[in-house]
Each structure stands twice: as structure tokens, then as C-alpha cells.
Motif scaffolding. Sequence first.
Motif, PDB file in Angstrom:
ATOM      1  N   TYR A 161      31.441  37.776  43.630  1.00 38.55           N
ATOM      2  CA  TYR A 161      32.808  37.852  44.155  1.00 38.55           C
ATOM      3  C   TYR A 161      32.899  38.946  45.208  1.00 38.55           C
ATOM      4  O   TYR A 161      32.012  39.805  45.343  1.00 38.55           O
ATOM      5  N   GLU A 162      34.013  38.921  45.936  1.00 41.07           N
ATOM      6  CA  GLU A 162      34.345  39.981  46.885  1.00 41.07           C
ATOM      7  C   GLU A 162      35.861  40.080  46.965  1.00 41.07           C
ATOM      8  O   GLU A 162      36.557  39.065  46.919  1.00 41.07           O
ATOM      9  N   TYR A 163      36.361  41.300  47.054  1.00 41.66           N
ATOM     10  CA  TYR A 163      37.809  41.478  47.167  1.00 41.66           C
ATOM     11  C   TYR A 163      38.098  42.619  48.129  1.00 41.66           C
ATOM     12  O   TYR A 163      37.228  43.443  48.430  1.00 41.66           O
ATOM     13  N   ARG A 164      39.334  42.658  48.602  1.00 42.51           N
ATOM     14  CA  ARG A 164      39.766  43.710  49.509  1.00 42.51           C
ATOM     15  C   ARG A 164      40.249  44.918  48.704  1.00 42.51           C
ATOM     16  O   ARG A 164      41.059  44.782  47.786  1.00 42.51           O
ATOM     17  N   HIS A 210      36.150  46.422  51.719  1.00 44.03           N
ATOM     18  CA  HIS A 210      35.900  45.407  50.696  1.00 44.03           C
ATOM     19  C   HIS A 210      34.895  45.916  49.665  1.00 44.03           C
ATOM     20  O   HIS A 210      34.098  46.820  49.937  1.00 44.03           O
ATOM     21  N   HIS A 229      32.167  44.104  46.727  1.00 50.64           N
ATOM     22  CA  HIS A 229      31.606  42.878  46.149  1.00 50.64           C
ATOM     23  C   HIS A 229      30.880  43.205  44.853  1.00 50.64           C
ATOM     24  O   HIS A 229      30.582  44.361  44.547  1.00 50.64           O
ATOM     25  N   GLU A 279      39.126  46.180  40.253  1.00 53.24           N
ATOM     26  CA  GLU A 279      38.695  44.786  40.255  1.00 53.24           C
ATOM     27  C   GLU A 279      39.830  43.872  39.797  1.00 53.24           C
ATOM     28  O   GLU A 279      40.279  43.976  38.647  1.00 53.24           O
ATOM     29  N   PRO A 280      40.280  42.954  40.649  1.00 57.11           N
ATOM     30  CA  PRO A 280      41.456  42.147  40.306  1.00 57.11           C
ATOM     31  C   PRO A 280      41.199  41.114  39.215  1.00 57.11           C
ATOM     32  O   PRO A 280      42.156  40.639  38.592  1.00 57.11           O
ATOM     33  N   VAL A 289      41.534  34.135  38.843  1.00 59.05           N
ATOM     34  CA  VAL A 289      41.427  35.167  39.878  1.00 59.05           C
ATOM     35  C   VAL A 289      39.983  35.296  40.345  1.00 59.05           C
ATOM     36  O   VAL A 289      39.699  35.451  41.538  1.00 59.05           O
ATOM     37  N   HIS A 315      38.278  34.724  44.284  1.00 55.43           N
ATOM     38  CA  HIS A 315      37.511  35.737  45.008  1.00 55.43           C
ATOM     39  C   HIS A 315      36.017  35.415  45.054  1.00 55.43           C
ATOM     40  O   HIS A 315      35.223  36.237  45.503  1.00 55.43           O
ATOM     41  N   SER A 320      31.720  46.071  53.560  1.00 54.90           N
ATOM     42  CA  SER A 320      31.802  45.665  52.158  1.00 54.90           C
ATOM     43  C   SER A 320      30.737  46.360  51.333  1.00 54.90           C
ATOM     44  O   SER A 320      29.556  46.346  51.674  1.00 54.90           O
TER      45      SER A 320
END
Length: 401
Positions: free
Chosen positions: A11-14, A30, A32, A323-324, A353, A357, A367
Motif C-alpha cells: 500500500y501507499e498513502y499520503r 507519502h 508505503h 496508517e489509515p 481502506v 490504498h 515516498s
Amino acid sequence: MKITEIRTQTYEYRLRRRRGDAHAPSGRTHQHGAVVEILTDTEHRGIAIGSINAVYGIGRLQRVLIGADPRQNAGLWLAMVNLIFKSGNNGILNEALSVLDVALWDLKAKIYGEPLWRLLGAGTNRVMAYASGGDMPLNDEQLVAFYSHMASRGFRAAKLKIGLDIEEDARRLALVRDAMTVDGKPPALMVDASEYWHAKQAVRRIARLEEEFDLTWVEEPVQRADYRGLAKVSSHIRAPVCAGENLKNVLEFQTYIEHGSVDIVQVGRLMSGLTGAMQVANLAYANGLPCAGSDSEGRIFAHVAAALPNHMILECHDDEIEEPMIKADNWIEDGHVVLGESPGLGLTIDYDVLAAHAVDQPRGRRSGAGWAGRRAGAGLWEVPATEEERRIGALPTDGEE
């Protein structure tokens, strides 16, 4: 009981705010990683968060896990270490071993229906913590806002990223001190040079800070492999040297101990997992040294920290979990991480979620920690952040890059 499958999802998120150090003063936008799950022929499964790099190594290591009894996690740890003996317990393979070991501990605690801190025999579920901002990109206003917020949550210690301009470092450290001073009592202050200096350079720079500040420790002032340089710094400054965050197994720490390279030993999940981290902490304890835990996704390392007789204080990058896709059964109370009663590490995954992502490879240009590599001049000369780097660093994570 047998392990039947190992699943991974990258995964990767902002990030909510930029994070960076002396090598990346404009910060990253970012993060990951990978959710790793060990499934069994029962309802129990072990969960851990690792790196995208770990996924390759898991493909190699899983052959010693599939079909094995997960309750024998110490034996499985040794089997994985022995399997990668020739290539060495470093790099991608160490990242894989580490996350699998964490997931095995989570699974074992769940099998016994206990939170991991209790299974490890901890006498308390509270771990003292310090505020750590990854804060090189932050401008003055952002820096004060972050540490003021952390002070409001009860944190009484803080660590600032430094290394590029000692006068600027001193000015910013004063801002952190003032922001976290409560009822006239200043916080414990730590600084982290992120391996930027050479040894005598570090001694000169830290001496400047010690004219004004009583430092609880100086973290990674020189490169991790320079054990002689670390010892030189330790013997020429008042503050303790805290180091080891980027070492990967207990054998590497033996050199530090023998040469007096470290006064406070860093421990974390990437030191061959929780099993390896406990070995490092025990080595430190045998040599009369305190240890300090590194930050971890979901603050899960607090489970181990609570059980260590020589644990001093735990790093927390925020009072919320970034981490979302995960939730963790722990919270911040009066500057401590308080661990809940959920079995295992207390992690739960929101799979919707996670799917939102999901990536195969990182897409963000900025990132992951270390995205910028080593800064030009490191180990030679300080190269202060440019005006452009400062401008970018103060932007929101969805701003111009």
C-alpha cells in the motif's frame, strides 16, 4: 495447529504532514508499506506491518513457515535466520524476517488469548514515550504547533532533527524547549543528526549545543558502521550517545558494546523482529546500558518495551496512528503509551481502506523514509537547506513539489 498461508498486500498513502531529516530537509509526502498476515488452520491469524521490500524476502522465507506450528516461534525465527545465513541477515531478507517474526508473536499471543505485553511478562501496560517529529521540513510556526500539541498530551521529552546548520539547530531547539515547557519545567531534549557528521565534526557541533542545552542524548551523530567514531564522540561530549537504530541483529551490536560506541542502545522491530530486538536489549542489560525503543507502525513496539527491564523511553512520531488502514488497541495518556487488553498486538485491519490504498509499487516521488538517499556533503561539510527546500518543506503534503 499449522500455518497454512502467508498473505501480503502492499500500500501507499499520503502523510498528514511532511517528514524529513538532514538528508531530506524538504521532506517526504507519502509512506508505503505492506500488510502481512500469517494464516492458520484455525480462526487465528497473525498481523504485522512491514516494508514493500519485505514482500520479496517473504517469498523466500515462507517455505520454513508453511506447515509449521506457529507456537514454536523461537524455533521458526532460528530456522529463518539459518536459511539466509549465506547472504546474511541484512537488507530485504532482514526486513522480511522481521515482519514475519512480529506477525508470529501477534499470532502466538492471540492463540493464548492474551495481549502480547502480558504474554511477555510485562509488569505494566504503560510505557513512557517522547515526541519525535521527523521535523526537519517544518517551519517555525509548524514546529511550535506540533510540539505544543504533544506537550498538551503529556509528553515531557522531545527529539529534534538536526545536522545542517548548527546555529539554526540551536535556534529551533530553543523553540521546541519553550513549546514543551510546562509549569516552568523544561522537557528532556534529544537531538538526532541522522548519521550526517564525521566524528570530530560532531564533537564540535554538539559542544556548541551543550553551551545552551542539557541534552538527554545525541542520536546517530556519525555513520552507523563507524564504531570508533561513535566512541570518540561519546568520550568528548557530556551527553550520552544513542545509536543502533539501523543495525539489524544482535551480532552487530557486539562491536558497539566492546568499543564503548553507545551509551543508550536503540532497539526496534527491524533488528530481526521482536525476537532480535529482545536479544539486543538483553545484551545492553548485561552490560549495564539502558535502551530506548524506536517508533513503529501502530506503536506496537510498546508491547516489548513494557517487558524490558532496561527500557528508558519509547519514540512516538505522533499521538495518532498514521496508517489509515490499521487501528491499534493502545492510546496516549500523560505522555505514555497505554496498551489495551486485545489479544496479540491489538491490530485490526480495515480491508476496504487497505484496498483503496493498494499499490504494486510506490507512486509518490517523495515516498518512504530515505527516499532522497544520503545528502551531498554528509561526512564532509554541512550543506544547509536551500530556500527552495525550506519553501517545499513548509507546504502541505498535497502541495507543489
